[in-house]
Design a protein around this motif. Structure first.
Motif, PDB file in Angstrom:
ATOM      1  N   THR A   2       0.834  -1.197   0.000  1.00  0.00           N
ATOM      2  CA  THR A   2       0.000   0.000   0.000  1.00  0.00           C
ATOM      3  C   THR A   2       0.872   1.252   0.000  1.00  0.00           C
ATOM      4  O   THR A   2       2.055   1.210   0.331  1.00  0.00           O
ATOM      5  CB  THR A   2      -0.914   0.024   1.235  1.00  0.00           C
ATOM      6  N   GLU A   3       0.238   2.351  -0.364  1.00  0.00           N
ATOM      7  CA  GLU A   3       0.944   3.639  -0.407  1.00  0.00           C
ATOM      8  C   GLU A   3       1.460   4.032   0.979  1.00  0.00           C
ATOM      9  O   GLU A   3       2.569   4.541   1.127  1.00  0.00           O
ATOM     10  CB  GLU A   3       0.001   4.712  -0.960  1.00  0.00           C
ATOM     11  N   GLU A   4       0.679   3.788   1.997  1.00  0.00           N
ATOM     12  CA  GLU A   4       1.073   4.118   3.370  1.00  0.00           C
ATOM     13  C   GLU A   4       2.282   3.268   3.794  1.00  0.00           C
ATOM     14  O   GLU A   4       3.202   3.754   4.444  1.00  0.00           O
ATOM     15  CB  GLU A   4      -0.103   3.882   4.321  1.00  0.00           C
ATOM     16  N   ARG A   5       2.270   2.021   3.427  1.00  0.00           N
ATOM     17  CA  ARG A   5       3.381   1.117   3.752  1.00  0.00           C
ATOM     18  C   ARG A   5       4.664   1.574   3.052  1.00  0.00           C
ATOM     19  O   ARG A   5       5.753   1.536   3.625  1.00  0.00           O
ATOM     20  CB  ARG A   5       3.015  -0.303   3.328  1.00  0.00           C
ATOM     21  N   LYS A   6       4.568   2.012   1.795  1.00  0.00           N
ATOM     22  CA  LYS A   6       5.733   2.504   1.055  1.00  0.00           C
ATOM     23  C   LYS A   6       6.333   3.724   1.742  1.00  0.00           C
ATOM     24  O   LYS A   6       7.549   3.842   1.863  1.00  0.00           O
ATOM     25  CB  LYS A   6       5.348   2.855  -0.388  1.00  0.00           C
ATOM     26  N   LYS A   7       5.474   4.640   2.193  1.00  0.00           N
ATOM     27  CA  LYS A   7       5.953   5.836   2.894  1.00  0.00           C
ATOM     28  C   LYS A   7       6.672   5.447   4.185  1.00  0.00           C
ATOM     29  O   LYS A   7       7.706   6.014   4.528  1.00  0.00           O
ATOM     30  CB  LYS A   7       4.792   6.780   3.201  1.00  0.00           C
ATOM     31  N   PHE A   8       6.114   4.482   4.893  1.00  0.00           N
ATOM     32  CA  PHE A   8       6.711   4.027   6.149  1.00  0.00           C
ATOM     33  C   PHE A   8       8.101   3.417   5.915  1.00  0.00           C
ATOM     34  O   PHE A   8       9.051   3.715   6.623  1.00  0.00           O
ATOM     35  CB  PHE A   8       5.785   3.013   6.835  1.00  0.00           C
TER      36      PHE A   8
END
Length: 129
Positions: A2-8
């Protein structure tokens, strides 16, 4: 992913890199600080070069605090010539921590002959070190 996981993951990567940079910078400055605060001075003989993928490190031998040292990992700027002698600063707490000034070639034959004599195997075989 997910996009949130990539940012993390990206944030974690940059955080680790920043901490590593701070550690390396602090370690190098404490290394030089120790030499500056606990100075010893001697001469070294440039004996070889270690060639690695992208760098070349000088191999030097020197005598400090009554003991022979061989430094194979000195990462200083190398513009010296093999078999020449140079000024070397070291930490009296840890003589393995060194700085070599390749711009200061030692020409005093008394000093260079004395170091050469100490570097000979016969000297180390018959003398306590």
């Amino acid at each position: 992913m997910t996009e949130e996981r990539k940012k993390f993951v990206l944030l974690g990567f940059f955080l680790v890199m920043a901490l590593l940079l701070i550690y390396v910078t602090n370690t190098e400055s404490s290394y030089q600080k120790e030499i500056r605060e606990n100075p010893g001075k001697t001469i070294c003989k440039y004996v070889a070069r270690n060639h690695y993928a992208k760098t070349t490190n000088p191999v030097v031998k020197y005598y400090a605090a009554g003991k022979l040292y061989i430094s194979e990992g000195y990462g200083g700027y190398d513009e010296g010539s093999i078999d020449d002698f140079y000024e070397l600063k070291y930490s009296t707490i840890d003589p393995n921590k060194i700085e070599i000034d390749f711009s200061k070639k030692v020409k005093d034959t008394t000093l260079t002959h004395e170091l050469d004599r100490k570097l000979q195997f016969k000297y180390w075989f018959y003398h306590e070190h």
